[in-house]
Design an enzyme around this catalytic site. Structure first.
Site, PDB file in Angstrom:
ATOM      1  N   ASP A 128       0.838  -1.207   0.000  1.00  0.00           N
ATOM      2  CA  ASP A 128       0.000   0.000   0.000  1.00  0.00           C
ATOM      3  C   ASP A 128       0.872   1.256   0.000  1.00  0.00           C
ATOM      4  O   ASP A 128       0.590   2.233  -0.704  1.00  0.00           O
ATOM      5  CB  ASP A 128      -0.922  -0.014   1.224  1.00  0.00           C
ATOM      6  CG  ASP A 128      -1.685  -1.324   1.331  1.00  0.00           C
ATOM      7  OD1 ASP A 128      -2.467  -1.620   0.413  1.00  0.00           O
ATOM      8  OD2 ASP A 128      -1.481  -2.070   2.309  1.00  0.00           O
ATOM      9  N   HIS A 182      -4.864  -3.125   6.583  1.00  0.00           N
ATOM     10  CA  HIS A 182      -4.644  -3.433   5.159  1.00  0.00           C
ATOM     11  C   HIS A 182      -5.986  -3.858   4.578  1.00  0.00           C
ATOM     12  O   HIS A 182      -6.298  -5.034   4.443  1.00  0.00           O
ATOM     13  CB  HIS A 182      -3.608  -4.544   4.962  1.00  0.00           C
ATOM     14  CG  HIS A 182      -3.614  -5.070   3.555  1.00  0.00           C
ATOM     15  ND1 HIS A 182      -3.140  -4.341   2.504  1.00  0.00           N
ATOM     16  CD2 HIS A 182      -4.076  -6.222   3.031  1.00  0.00           C
ATOM     17  CE1 HIS A 182      -3.310  -5.038   1.383  1.00  0.00           C
ATOM     18  NE2 HIS A 182      -3.874  -6.176   1.686  1.00  0.00           N
TER      19      HIS A 182
HETATM   20  P1  NAX Z   1      -2.734 -18.208  -3.579  1.00  0.00           P
HETATM   21  O1  NAX Z   1      -4.100 -18.781  -3.363  1.00  0.00           O
HETATM   22  O2  NAX Z   1      -2.129 -18.221  -4.925  1.00  0.00           O
HETATM   23  O3  NAX Z   1      -1.716 -18.946  -2.598  1.00  0.00           O
HETATM   24  C1  NAX Z   1      -1.995 -19.172  -1.264  1.00  0.00           C
HETATM   25  C2  NAX Z   1      -1.397 -20.512  -0.920  1.00  0.00           C
HETATM   26  O4  NAX Z   1      -1.535 -20.714   0.480  1.00  0.00           O
HETATM   27  C3  NAX Z   1      -2.086 -21.683  -1.610  1.00  0.00           C
HETATM   28  O5  NAX Z   1      -1.116 -22.413  -2.351  1.00  0.00           O
HETATM   29  C4  NAX Z   1      -2.639 -22.493  -0.449  1.00  0.00           C
HETATM   30  O6  NAX Z   1      -2.571 -23.913  -0.681  1.00  0.00           O
HETATM   31  C5  NAX Z   1      -1.719 -22.073   0.679  1.00  0.00           C
HETATM   32  N1  NAX Z   1      -2.269 -22.316   1.999  1.00  0.00           N
HETATM   33  C6  NAX Z   1      -3.549 -22.224   2.409  1.00  0.00           C
HETATM   34  N2  NAX Z   1      -3.657 -22.588   3.694  1.00  0.00           N
HETATM   35  C7  NAX Z   1      -2.409 -22.888   4.111  1.00  0.00           C
HETATM   36  C8  NAX Z   1      -1.888 -23.356   5.336  1.00  0.00           C
HETATM   37  N3  NAX Z   1      -2.696 -23.584   6.395  1.00  0.00           N
HETATM   38  N4  NAX Z   1      -0.570 -23.584   5.422  1.00  0.00           N
HETATM   39  C9  NAX Z   1       0.232 -23.375   4.369  1.00  0.00           C
HETATM   40  N5  NAX Z   1      -0.212 -22.960   3.160  1.00  0.00           N
HETATM   41  C10 NAX Z   1      -1.516 -22.721   3.051  1.00  0.00           C
HETATM   42  O7  NAX Z   1      -2.813 -16.748  -2.974  1.00  0.00           O
HETATM   43  P2  NAX Z   1      -1.771 -15.548  -3.171  1.00  0.00           P
HETATM   44  O8  NAX Z   1      -2.190 -14.737  -4.323  1.00  0.00           O
HETATM   45  O9  NAX Z   1      -0.396 -16.074  -3.108  1.00  0.00           O
HETATM   46  O10 NAX Z   1      -2.118 -14.681  -1.877  1.00  0.00           O
HETATM   47  C11 NAX Z   1      -1.786 -15.133  -0.577  1.00  0.00           C
HETATM   48  C12 NAX Z   1      -2.434 -14.246   0.461  1.00  0.00           C
HETATM   49  O11 NAX Z   1      -1.912 -12.911   0.379  1.00  0.00           O
HETATM   50  C13 NAX Z   1      -3.947 -14.093   0.311  1.00  0.00           C
HETATM   51  O12 NAX Z   1      -4.532 -14.194   1.603  1.00  0.00           O
HETATM   52  C14 NAX Z   1      -4.116 -12.689  -0.230  1.00  0.00           C
HETATM   53  O13 NAX Z   1      -5.368 -12.149   0.078  1.00  0.00           O
HETATM   54  C15 NAX Z   1      -2.995 -11.985   0.484  1.00  0.00           C
HETATM   55  N6  NAX Z   1      -2.556 -10.685  -0.057  1.00  0.00           N
HETATM   56  C16 NAX Z   1      -2.073  -9.765   0.815  1.00  0.00           C
HETATM   57  C17 NAX Z   1      -1.585  -8.538   0.401  1.00  0.00           C
HETATM   58  C18 NAX Z   1      -1.032  -7.563   1.379  1.00  0.00           C
HETATM   59  O14 NAX Z   1      -0.586  -6.484   0.951  1.00  0.00           O
HETATM   60  N7  NAX Z   1      -1.024  -7.807   2.701  1.00  0.00           N
HETATM   61  C19 NAX Z   1      -1.622  -8.142  -1.029  1.00  0.00           C
HETATM   62  C20 NAX Z   1      -1.754  -9.310  -1.955  1.00  0.00           C
HETATM   63  C21 NAX Z   1      -2.696 -10.399  -1.470  1.00  0.00           C
HETATM   64  O15 NAX Z   1      -4.024  -9.978  -1.672  1.00  0.00           O
END
Ligand code: NAX
Length: 328
Positions: A159, A187
């Site tokens: 951000d 966020h």
């Molecule tokens: P993806 O869905 O591509 O990847 C997330 C991965 O986490 C998946 O491979 C899933 O199998 C794995 N996962 C789920 N539960 C788990 C657990 N208990 N232990 C280990 N792995 C687990 O999502 P991606 O685009 O990589 O985003 C990841 C997270 O970042 C999401 O929650 C998203 O909302 C968040 N974000 C945060 C941002 C920030 O600025 N704070 C910005 C980008 C993003 O929106």
């Protein structure tokens, strides 16, 4: 030093991790003098895909990458962690209520917080990226009673970078000429991107811009809604830019911020700026010797205070909800 730094990444086969791991291995996060041991966590269903990511990491033949371990067990993943990037989270799927989302993530971050408490290195630094990032960090922190609360942070650097980019575009300045932008609060789209202290090539940003209408009706909503705009355009959420923000966050935390500049990090409030103590809220911070300090003594205009309070109120609601669910 030559002792490898153990970096744990959760959600390691997801899209943000794919933007993150290769740059970490290349030295972008901890520097080109820091060998790295990667410990990668996924859910069982994603371990096969994670094996492919690990193969690609091997194929980089990175001089700094001393080992890669992959696992679906948090107790293994966080073993000896110096840096823990909590990217994995449960996304909101169709038909899921907000309370279902908080419950699913509460279970994950309770589990990861207690694993960090049990097996991480004493100096562990935690960055939560997975959403709802602030509240997930709050849950992990509260489930790791032996780890100082100052070690739990959440990502608002993306951000912050988005705010710099919008100001650079508006003024025609280079991003490098912009300092002291700040993100306050959650966020989420209630976050408050603050230009009142920002400078453009040393001059007050709001004097350079001289357009209150732009500030209120363009800049603030553009930064708040940028994630949604990316999803609309790309058909997928921000990934490489989020990875870049995470790398910037950890790099500055470990190696320090530059000169008169500051950065934004969501950290455990000590009550500064009337943000209730114990909430994980974004503040402007400086970093030295691996520790951050909330920038003290800033004058907060009424315009800013209202917006900070609104975002902090949202964080308090989230905290109340996860308290009710028994996660903190
Ligand atoms: P993806 O869905 O591509 O990847 C997330 C991965 O986490 C998946 O491979 C899933 O199998 C794995 N996962 C789920 N539960 C788990 C657990 N208990 N232990 C280990 N792995 C687990 O999502 P991606 O685009 O990589 O985003 C990841 C997270 O970042 C999401 O929650 C998203 O909302 C968040 N974000 C945060 C941002 C920030 O600025 N704070 C910005 C980008 C993003 O929106």
């Amino acid at each position: 030093g030559t002792t490898p730094v153990t970096v744990t990444v959760t959600g390691a086969s997801g899209q943000i991790a794919y933007g993150l791991l290769f740059r970490i291995a290349g030295g972008a996060m901890l520097g080109r003098d820091a060998p790295i041991r990667l410990r990668l966590l996924e859910i069982p269903a994603a371990v096969a895909s994670l094996e492919g990511v690990a193969m690609e990491l091997e194929d980089g033949a990175y001089p700094l990458l001393s080992s890669i371990d992959i696992t679906d067990d948090p107790k293994v993943a966080f073993e000896g962690a110096n840096i823990a990037l909590l990217v994995g989270a449960r996304p909101r799927t169709k038909g899921m209520e907000r309370s279902d989302l908080l419950a699913a993530n509460g279970a994950i971050f309770t589990d990861h917080g207690s694993a960090i408490n049990a097996v991480s290195d004493d100096d562990v630094k935690v960055l939560v990226v997975g959403n709802p990032a602030n509240t997930n960090a709050l849950i992990a922190m509260n489930n790791a009673p032996d780890v100082p609360r100052s070690r739990f942070t959440a990502l608002t650097r993306l951000d912050h970078n988005r705010a710099i980019a919008q100001l650079a575009k508006k003024t025609g300045a280079a991003a490098a000429d912009i300092e002291r932008v700040a993100i306050w609060g959650n966020h989420s789209n209630t976050q408050y991107p603050d230009l009142f202290h920002a400078t453009v090539a040393g001059r007050p940003a709001l004097e350079v811009v001289d357009d209150p209408d732009w500030l209120e009706h363009d800049f603030i909503p553009t930064v708040q809604e940028r994630g949604t705009a990316i999803i609309k355009a790309r058909g997928a959420s921000s990934a490489a830019s989020a990875a870049n923000g995470a790398i910037n966050h950890v790099r500055d935390w470990v190696r320090g911020t530059d000169g008169s500049n500051w950065v934004s990090m969501a950290v455990c409030s000590d009550g500064s700026y009337s943000v209730p103590e114990g909430l994980i809220s974004s503040f402007p911070v400086t970093c030295t010797d691996g520790e951050y300090t909330i920038v003290p003594g800033l004058d907060i205009a009424e315009f800013s205070q209202q917006r900070i309070s609104a975002s902090v109120a949202e964080l308090e609601h989230e905290r109340a909800a996860v308290e009710e669910l028994g996660f903190v």
